[in-house]
Every structure is written in structure tokens, then in C-alpha cells.
Design a protein around this motif. Sequence first.
Motif, PDB file in Angstrom:
ATOM      1  N   GLY A   1      20.296 -41.414 -88.420  1.00  0.00           N
ATOM      2  CA  GLY A   1      20.270 -40.793 -89.748  1.00  0.00           C
ATOM      3  C   GLY A   1      21.199 -41.499 -90.719  1.00  0.00           C
ATOM      4  O   GLY A   1      20.868 -41.669 -91.898  1.00  0.00           O
ATOM      5  N   TYR A   2      22.359 -41.923 -90.236  1.00  0.00           N
ATOM      6  CA  TYR A   2      23.300 -42.651 -91.091  1.00  0.00           C
ATOM      7  C   TYR A   2      22.698 -43.982 -91.533  1.00  0.00           C
ATOM      8  O   TYR A   2      22.770 -44.345 -92.709  1.00  0.00           O
ATOM      9  CB  TYR A   2      24.613 -42.881 -90.343  1.00  0.00           C
ATOM     10  CG  TYR A   2      25.580 -43.758 -91.102  1.00  0.00           C
ATOM     11  CD1 TYR A   2      26.300 -43.249 -92.171  1.00  0.00           C
ATOM     12  CD2 TYR A   2      25.748 -45.087 -90.758  1.00  0.00           C
ATOM     13  CE1 TYR A   2      27.178 -44.048 -92.879  1.00  0.00           C
ATOM     14  CE2 TYR A   2      26.614 -45.902 -91.456  1.00  0.00           C
ATOM     15  CZ  TYR A   2      27.334 -45.373 -92.517  1.00  0.00           C
ATOM     16  OH  TYR A   2      28.189 -46.182 -93.216  1.00  0.00           O
ATOM     17  N   LYS A   3      22.093 -44.720 -90.598  1.00  0.00           N
ATOM     18  CA  LYS A   3      21.468 -46.005 -90.944  1.00  0.00           C
ATOM     19  C   LYS A   3      20.332 -45.809 -91.943  1.00  0.00           C
ATOM     20  O   LYS A   3      20.200 -46.577 -92.901  1.00  0.00           O
ATOM     21  CB  LYS A   3      20.916 -46.687 -89.691  1.00  0.00           C
ATOM     22  CG  LYS A   3      21.943 -47.282 -88.793  1.00  0.00           C
ATOM     23  CD  LYS A   3      21.212 -48.071 -87.725  1.00  0.00           C
ATOM     24  CE  LYS A   3      21.894 -48.011 -86.418  1.00  0.00           C
ATOM     25  NZ  LYS A   3      21.179 -48.757 -85.380  1.00  0.00           N
TER      26      LYS A   3
ATOM     27  N   GLY B   1      19.939 -43.303 -94.083  1.00  0.00           N
ATOM     28  CA  GLY B   1      20.497 -42.881 -95.370  1.00  0.00           C
ATOM     29  C   GLY B   1      21.101 -44.034 -96.152  1.00  0.00           C
ATOM     30  O   GLY B   1      20.863 -44.166 -97.363  1.00  0.00           O
ATOM     31  N   THR B   2      21.869 -44.888 -95.484  1.00  0.00           N
ATOM     32  CA  THR B   2      22.466 -46.022 -96.195  1.00  0.00           C
ATOM     33  C   THR B   2      21.398 -47.022 -96.627  1.00  0.00           C
ATOM     34  O   THR B   2      21.532 -47.640 -97.680  1.00  0.00           O
ATOM     35  CB  THR B   2      23.532 -46.729 -95.338  1.00  0.00           C
ATOM     36  OG1 THR B   2      22.960 -47.110 -94.087  1.00  0.00           O
ATOM     37  CG2 THR B   2      24.732 -45.844 -95.101  1.00  0.00           C
ATOM     38  N   SER B   3      20.346 -47.165 -95.858  1.00  0.00           N
ATOM     39  CA  SER B   3      19.261 -48.065 -96.262  1.00  0.00           C
ATOM     40  C   SER B   3      18.552 -47.544 -97.507  1.00  0.00           C
ATOM     41  O   SER B   3      18.227 -48.311 -98.416  1.00  0.00           O
ATOM     42  CB  SER B   3      18.246 -48.228 -95.129  1.00  0.00           C
ATOM     43  OG  SER B   3      18.834 -48.867 -94.032  1.00  0.00           O
ATOM     44  N   ILE B   4      18.314 -46.240 -97.568  1.00  0.00           N
ATOM     45  CA  ILE B   4      17.669 -45.655 -98.741  1.00  0.00           C
ATOM     46  C   ILE B   4      18.539 -45.823 -99.980  1.00  0.00           C
ATOM     47  O   ILE B   4      18.048 -46.189-101.052  1.00  0.00           O
ATOM     48  CB  ILE B   4      17.322 -44.172 -98.481  1.00  0.00           C
ATOM     49  CG1 ILE B   4      16.185 -44.085 -97.469  1.00  0.00           C
ATOM     50  CG2 ILE B   4      16.950 -43.456 -99.773  1.00  0.00           C
ATOM     51  CD1 ILE B   4      15.897 -42.684 -96.978  1.00  0.00           C
ATOM     52  N   VAL B   5      19.836 -45.588 -99.843  1.00  0.00           N
ATOM     53  CA  VAL B   5      20.749 -45.781-100.979  1.00  0.00           C
ATOM     54  C   VAL B   5      20.735 -47.238-101.428  1.00  0.00           C
ATOM     55  O   VAL B   5      20.681 -47.531-102.628  1.00  0.00           O
ATOM     56  CB  VAL B   5      22.179 -45.325-100.614  1.00  0.00           C
ATOM     57  CG1 VAL B   5      23.191 -45.769-101.654  1.00  0.00           C
ATOM     58  CG2 VAL B   5      22.227 -43.815-100.451  1.00  0.00           C
ATOM     59  N   GLY B   6      20.752 -48.175-100.486  1.00  0.00           N
ATOM     60  CA  GLY B   6      20.713 -49.597-100.830  1.00  0.00           C
ATOM     61  C   GLY B   6      19.439 -49.984-101.555  1.00  0.00           C
ATOM     62  O   GLY B   6      19.468 -50.741-102.532  1.00  0.00           O
ATOM     63  N   VAL B   7      18.300 -49.463-101.095  1.00  0.00           N
ATOM     64  CA  VAL B   7      17.023 -49.764-101.749  1.00  0.00           C
ATOM     65  C   VAL B   7      17.014 -49.194-103.169  1.00  0.00           C
ATOM     66  O   VAL B   7      16.571 -49.861-104.113  1.00  0.00           O
ATOM     67  CB  VAL B   7      15.840 -49.215-100.916  1.00  0.00           C
ATOM     68  CG1 VAL B   7      14.560 -49.189-101.724  1.00  0.00           C
ATOM     69  CG2 VAL B   7      15.663 -50.042 -99.666  1.00  0.00           C
TER      70      VAL B   7
END
Length: 171
Positions: free
Chosen positions: A124-126, A128-134
Amino acid sequence: MRLVVRIVVSTLLLAALFGLCVHYGGAYDDNWPHPTGDQLGAEYDAYAGERVLLIGSVQSVDGETIVIHVTDSADEVAAELEIDGVDEPVAPGGTVQVYGVLESDRTMTADETVVVDRDANAYGYKLGTSIVGVLLAIGYFGRHWTVNPRTLAVEPRETETTELVEGADDG
């Protein structure tokens, strides 16, 4: 370049990409040198004594020994293995890659261990951070570039320029 040419070239490139993806998916299992979950579940003894790479979810941890479940393509447990010699910290619910010699008694001594997810929350952390980066990348792109739908081209946005006004020379 004319619009029709861009559409034809884009369609050809997307068709080629799709074809490569289909080929990769069809040939992946045949070219993978280690047993998959399906192969391990069907003929475990054929791989006993061989050096293999397995990916599994951690069920329990006891010091340097962990128990993992290797799943098949239907996401069912194909093999439950006890892995000795795991020197990286991992919690139940985590995912590991283990490389070593597979023993006939459903154990393995790990030569190399890579922890993919330390615990169940890591995925979930990975994500979430990927969505924020995109979202940040899309925002940055949208701030500096614009898509012209008539020409199907990406163009830089026009920016306001301020002129420097030279002050009076005091000297």
C-alpha cells in the motif's frame, strides 16, 4: 508532419507494442529458468536438489527461519517451504525472493534473500507513493506543456515575460 501520417504512425507503433506484449506474456514461462508455482506444485521432486529462485509470501518467522507460501497461477498455495538462513528482517505478510538449493523435505537453505515487501503494509505504501509521483509529474507537465488537439502535438505553454527596467545610474 500531417495529421493523417501521425495517426498512422501512432497506430502502427501501438500495434507493434501490443504484439510484443502478447509475445512476452506467451513466452515468459517457457524462458524462465526457475520453476514457477504451477511447475513446483505439479512436480516438486523434479526440482529437488537444484538451485532455484522462488518468490513467496511469508507466513511465519522464527529467528533466521521463515515459512513461505509459493502460489500458482490460480493464486493457490503450490508449496509451503521452510527457508533457513534468512538474514534480512521480514514480518509475516511480507514477500521475499529466495535463491538456494531446494531440498526434497520441502526446505531450502537460502544463499541469497531479497525482501520485496517487509510486511503486509509495504504494498500500500509503494502504491500510494507511486500515485503521488504520477500526479506530481502530470501536474508539472500540465504547467509547462500543452497538447494541441488539431495537430496532435505537444507544445510549450506561453509564459509571461517581465522586462527588466534599468534604473537611473547614480554614479
